[in-house]
Design an enzyme around this catalytic site. Structure first.
Site, PDB file in Angstrom:
ATOM      1  N   HIS A  53       0.811  -1.218   0.000  1.00 60.61           N
ATOM      2  CA  HIS A  53       0.000   0.000   0.000  1.00 60.61           C
ATOM      3  C   HIS A  53       0.846   1.270   0.000  1.00 60.61           C
ATOM      4  O   HIS A  53       0.340   2.361   0.272  1.00 60.61           O
ATOM      5  CB  HIS A  53      -0.987  -0.009   1.171  1.00 60.61           C
ATOM      6  CG  HIS A  53      -2.256  -0.716   0.829  1.00 60.61           C
ATOM      7  ND1 HIS A  53      -2.626  -1.899   1.394  1.00 60.61           N
ATOM      8  CD2 HIS A  53      -3.224  -0.412  -0.058  1.00 60.61           C
ATOM      9  CE1 HIS A  53      -3.782  -2.298   0.873  1.00 60.61           C
ATOM     10  NE2 HIS A  53      -4.166  -1.412  -0.010  1.00 60.61           N
ATOM     11  N   ASP A  63      -5.703   5.406   9.796  1.00 56.55           N
ATOM     12  CA  ASP A  63      -7.096   5.622   9.363  1.00 56.55           C
ATOM     13  C   ASP A  63      -7.658   4.387   8.667  1.00 56.55           C
ATOM     14  O   ASP A  63      -8.846   4.134   8.697  1.00 56.55           O
ATOM     15  CB  ASP A  63      -7.174   6.787   8.362  1.00 56.55           C
ATOM     16  CG  ASP A  63      -6.887   8.117   9.028  1.00 56.55           C
ATOM     17  OD1 ASP A  63      -6.817   8.167  10.261  1.00 56.55           O
ATOM     18  OD2 ASP A  63      -6.744   9.117   8.289  1.00 56.55           O
ATOM     19  N   GLU A  78      -8.791  14.895  14.356  1.00 57.54           N
ATOM     20  CA  GLU A  78      -8.228  15.090  13.013  1.00 57.54           C
ATOM     21  C   GLU A  78      -8.834  16.359  12.417  1.00 57.54           C
ATOM     22  O   GLU A  78      -9.515  17.122  13.118  1.00 57.54           O
ATOM     23  CB  GLU A  78      -8.501  13.881  12.102  1.00 57.54           C
ATOM     24  CG  GLU A  78      -7.595  12.697  12.388  1.00 57.54           C
ATOM     25  CD  GLU A  78      -7.454  11.728  11.217  1.00 57.54           C
ATOM     26  OE1 GLU A  78      -7.930  12.028  10.106  1.00 57.54           O
ATOM     27  OE2 GLU A  78      -6.849  10.657  11.432  1.00 57.54           O
TER      28      GLU A  78
HETATM   29  P1  FAD Z   1       4.245  -2.008   2.073  1.00 57.58           P
HETATM   30  O1  FAD Z   1       3.844  -0.979   1.084  1.00 57.58           O
HETATM   31  O2  FAD Z   1       4.131  -3.420   1.674  1.00 57.58           O
HETATM   32  O3  FAD Z   1       5.748  -1.711   2.562  1.00 57.58           O
HETATM   33  C1  FAD Z   1       6.126  -0.427   2.978  1.00 57.58           C
HETATM   34  C2  FAD Z   1       7.621  -0.431   3.344  1.00 57.58           C
HETATM   35  O4  FAD Z   1       7.820  -1.225   4.503  1.00 57.58           O
HETATM   36  C3  FAD Z   1       8.513  -1.031   2.275  1.00 57.58           C
HETATM   37  O5  FAD Z   1       9.754  -0.392   2.304  1.00 57.58           O
HETATM   38  C4  FAD Z   1       8.649  -2.468   2.707  1.00 57.58           C
HETATM   39  O6  FAD Z   1       9.808  -3.073   2.213  1.00 57.58           O
HETATM   40  C5  FAD Z   1       8.665  -2.331   4.212  1.00 57.58           C
HETATM   41  N1  FAD Z   1       8.093  -3.474   4.914  1.00 57.58           N
HETATM   42  C6  FAD Z   1       6.918  -4.111   4.680  1.00 57.58           C
HETATM   43  N2  FAD Z   1       6.742  -5.088   5.574  1.00 57.58           N
HETATM   44  C7  FAD Z   1       7.808  -5.062   6.391  1.00 57.58           C
HETATM   45  C8  FAD Z   1       8.212  -5.811   7.519  1.00 57.58           C
HETATM   46  N3  FAD Z   1       7.469  -6.824   7.990  1.00 57.58           N
HETATM   47  N4  FAD Z   1       9.381  -5.504   8.122  1.00 57.58           N
HETATM   48  C9  FAD Z   1      10.142  -4.493   7.665  1.00 57.58           C
HETATM   49  N5  FAD Z   1       9.833  -3.755   6.598  1.00 57.58           N
HETATM   50  C10 FAD Z   1       8.673  -4.033   5.977  1.00 57.58           C
HETATM   51  N6  FAD Z   1      -0.328   5.566   7.098  1.00 57.58           N
HETATM   52  C11 FAD Z   1      -0.514   6.126   8.308  1.00 57.58           C
HETATM   53  O7  FAD Z   1       0.429   6.265   9.091  1.00 57.58           O
HETATM   54  N7  FAD Z   1      -1.756   6.560   8.695  1.00 57.58           N
HETATM   55  C12 FAD Z   1      -2.842   6.399   7.912  1.00 57.58           C
HETATM   56  O8  FAD Z   1      -3.938   6.765   8.307  1.00 57.58           O
HETATM   57  C13 FAD Z   1      -2.681   5.788   6.647  1.00 57.58           C
HETATM   58  N8  FAD Z   1      -3.734   5.585   5.833  1.00 57.58           N
HETATM   59  C14 FAD Z   1      -3.577   4.955   4.650  1.00 57.58           C
HETATM   60  C15 FAD Z   1      -4.683   4.705   3.853  1.00 57.58           C
HETATM   61  C16 FAD Z   1      -4.559   4.052   2.657  1.00 57.58           C
HETATM   62  C17 FAD Z   1      -5.776   3.801   1.813  1.00 57.58           C
HETATM   63  C18 FAD Z   1      -3.272   3.651   2.222  1.00 57.58           C
HETATM   64  C19 FAD Z   1      -3.103   2.984   0.907  1.00 57.58           C
HETATM   65  C20 FAD Z   1      -2.141   3.914   2.993  1.00 57.58           C
HETATM   66  C21 FAD Z   1      -2.279   4.565   4.213  1.00 57.58           C
HETATM   67  N9  FAD Z   1      -1.178   4.822   5.030  1.00 57.58           N
HETATM   68  C22 FAD Z   1      -1.375   5.395   6.268  1.00 57.58           C
HETATM   69  C23 FAD Z   1       0.195   4.553   4.593  1.00 57.58           C
HETATM   70  C24 FAD Z   1       0.668   3.190   5.078  1.00 57.58           C
HETATM   71  O9  FAD Z   1       0.858   3.194   6.472  1.00 57.58           O
HETATM   72  C25 FAD Z   1       2.005   2.836   4.463  1.00 57.58           C
HETATM   73  O10 FAD Z   1       1.968   2.925   3.080  1.00 57.58           O
HETATM   74  C26 FAD Z   1       2.411   1.421   4.856  1.00 57.58           C
HETATM   75  O11 FAD Z   1       3.723   1.164   4.447  1.00 57.58           O
HETATM   76  C27 FAD Z   1       1.497   0.437   4.209  1.00 57.58           C
HETATM   77  O12 FAD Z   1       1.681  -0.843   4.750  1.00 57.58           O
HETATM   78  P2  FAD Z   1       1.929  -2.052   3.758  1.00 57.58           P
HETATM   79  O13 FAD Z   1       1.787  -3.264   4.558  1.00 57.58           O
HETATM   80  O14 FAD Z   1       1.103  -1.937   2.552  1.00 57.58           O
HETATM   81  O15 FAD Z   1       3.476  -1.747   3.437  1.00 57.58           O
END
Ligand code: FAD
Length: 519
Positions: free
Chosen positions: A101, A166, A282
């Site tokens: 994400h 969120d 917020e």
């Molecule tokens: P990924 O996109 O899969 O990875 C993100 C990064 O973390 C990459 O560098 C990856 O290599 C690394 N990573 C993944 N898993 C691990 C692990 N287990 N150990 C170490 N590194 C790892 N963020 C907020 O803070 N508050 C919000 O309210 C918020 N709302 C959001 C709403 C939406 C609809 C979306 C799409 C994103 C939102 N985000 C928010 C952002 C979100 O927190 C970050 O994009 C987060 O990285 C997404 O988690 P993911 O599992 O998809 O990570």
């Protein structure tokens, strides 16, 4: 199909596992995957669908071609993969992917292996994955788990984490690699401030348990560390009693400094056990740009809201939540009255919903379902998230909200703005904030077709340039690609420690290359 001639030699062999490649290519290498542990061979995937999914993310802006996907069935498998890479003359890069994400390729690699963390979940029980195990004061959660599942598991025991994002369909490892912020952060800190212990597979392949007391340099490095030092396989997260219901309010303002003054007043009462404090604060903008999303508000009020927005161009909205349960339900209305007393919102422009705690926390998922049915979810998201020092937020309003966003003919999308208390953040951790007691998160959450993508990206650059020109010392949250100099500037005083921690735990710089910090 990807052109394998551009891949590092070490990985060309991977291609012959379950894809078409000239066998001589493989045999001519001095090192061979045949020497790799069996667990690596059996867990590598190269089918076109998996490769294609791992080559994009929620942003749909960056595309990278991994050589293979690794589906670990245990944390030991992750360790073996990392150790194998380190054993090669030219190690390959490894990107953990939680839910993908990110919006700018952060969980991708162009010439390495993507670790599909969701696979860990499948073998829970006998493979070293923590799954979700709820204790009295904390929960042990696998790094691959998503927050909505953590919510459900803890609610079953009448407990809950204190602070959220969120949107809850994000992985625990993914949000802890950034910070994890939402309306609870001003009172309970970001998610990284609520972690008691971690298990991490480092960039050397070692499985290390760490906390503020044990291996603290790894613990602090990993929290907000953008995946640079290790892969989080377990997080121990603090819990408190779960409320049943929430009062969810929105208050309207036509003047920015009155709005931000009231927001700052609301987050000034922020003790964890403070009964007079809101549980969530917020804010957002309603801009005089189509489409005006008024779905939160009663139909009968929508015409007067529309004319207010037309009259002022921008309306600022405080979003405020107070939790309650059976014990407090008799005085919740009085508590709300006390909270809003003295706030200077536009009279009669106060709206309230009463909903379950779970429904409130999972609110963005309902938006997701609606957007999916309209085909508006899996399209480009040129998002910009920045922390703005509290002392300059009015300048930001004038220069960016009014000076750039309102004036330009592209729909801003959802604009979120609310203050945070720096005292709730631990400065030893890698996460970076402005150096002021109060700072604001400003999130420009745009969804667009490819035709307008460049216009949004140009607007993002214009906003960043404006801040630079007038000396607003912003820090990016979920930072976008930067040059080496920009990364050094981003981390500021933390850069030296960040670089040292990288050298200690991932000396070959193989982890999370999509962040573009060390490559
Ligand atoms: P990924 O996109 O899969 O990875 C993100 C990064 O973390 C990459 O560098 C990856 O290599 C690394 N990573 C993944 N898993 C691990 C692990 N287990 N150990 C170490 N590194 C790892 N963020 C907020 O803070 N508050 C919000 O309210 C918020 N709302 C959001 C709403 C939406 C609809 C979306 C799409 C994103 C939102 N985000 C928010 C952002 C979100 O927190 C970050 O994009 C987060 O990285 C997404 O988690 P993911 O599992 O998809 O990570």
């Amino acid at each position: 199909m990807a052109n394998y001639f551009i891949f590092p030699k070490t990985l060309i062999i991977l291609l012959c596992l379950n894809s078409v490649v000239h066998p001589i290519e493989a045999l001519s290498q001095p090192w061979s995957l045949l020497d790799a542990p069996k667990e690596i061979l059996q867990n590598l995937i190269r089918d076109p669908l998996s490769l294609s999914l791992a080559s994009t993310d929620f942003g749909h802006i960056i595309h990278q071609n991994p050589v293979a996907i690794f589906a670990p069935s245990s944390t030991k498998d992750i360790s073996k993969l990392i150790k194998f890479s380190n054993s090669l003359p030219i190690p390959f890069t490894i990107a953990a992917r939680g839910q993908g994400h990110s919006v700018n390729g952060q969980s991708m690699t162009n010439d390495g292996v993507v670790v599909n963390m969701t696979e860990l979940n499948k073998g829970f029980g006998n493979n070293g994955s923590s799954g979700i195990v709820v204790f009295d004061n904390f929960v042990d959660v696998g790094g691959e788990q998503i927050w909505i599942d953590v919510l459900h598991a803890t609610l079953e025991k009448g407990l809950t984490p204190l602070t959220w994002t969120d949107y809850l369909y994000l992985s625990v490892g993914g949000t802890l690699s950034n910070a994890g912020i939402s309306g609870q952060t001003s009172r309970f800190g970001p998610q990284i401030s609520n972690v008691l212990e971690l298990d991490v597979v480092t960039g050397k392949g070692n499985l290390v348990t760490c906390s503020t007391k044990k291996n603290s340099e790894l613990f602090n490095g990993v929290l907000g560390g953008l995946g640079q030092f290790g892969i989080i396989t377990r997080a121990r997260i603090a819990l408190g009693p779960a409320p049943k219901r929430v009062k969810w309010l929105r208050l309207f303002y036509n003047d920015f400094s009155t709005f931000s003054g009231d927001q700052e007043h609301l987050i000034s009462v922020n003790g964890i056990n403070e009964t007079n404090a809101p549980n969530y604060v917020e804010g957002m903008l309603l801009l005089n740009q189509p489409p005006l999303d008024l779905s939160f508000y009663p139909q009968i009020d929508q015409p007067r809201i529309t004319s207010l927005v037309t009259q002022f161009g921008i309306i600022y909205i405080i979003e405020l939540v107070k939790y309650y349960d059976d014990n407090s339900k008799d005085h919740i209305d009085q508590e709300i009255e006390n909270l809003v007393q003295g706030l200077k919102f536009i009279p009669t422009f106060i709206f309230e919903k009463d909903t379950s705690y779970e429904e409130f926390l999972n609110r963005v998922h309902f938006d997701e379902l609606a957007l999916r049915t309209q085909g508006l979810w899996d399209i480009p998201h040129p998002w910009l998230n920045i922390f703005v020092p509290g002392s300059r937020i009015s300048d930001f309003d004038e220069g960016v909200f009014k000076g750039i966003i309102l004036k330009q003919n592209i729909t801003a999308g959802l604009v979120i703005v609310y203050p945070l208390n720096r005292t709730k953040w631990d400065d030893n951790m890698s996460a970076v904030t402005p150096n002021e007691e109060i700072f604001y998160i400003v999130s420009l959450l745009r969804t667009t077709g490819f035709d307008k993508l460049e216009a949004f990206q140009a607007q993002n650059q214009q906003i960043l340039q404006f801040c630079k020109d007038v000396g607003i010392g912003i820090k990016q949250y979920l930072p976008l690609n930067k040059s080496h100099e920009e990364w050094v500037e981003h981390f500021g005083l933390k850069w030296e420690t960040f670089e040292k921690t990288k050298a200690q735990f991932d000396p070959n710089k193989i982890l999370s290359p999509g962040q573009t910090i060390f490559n």
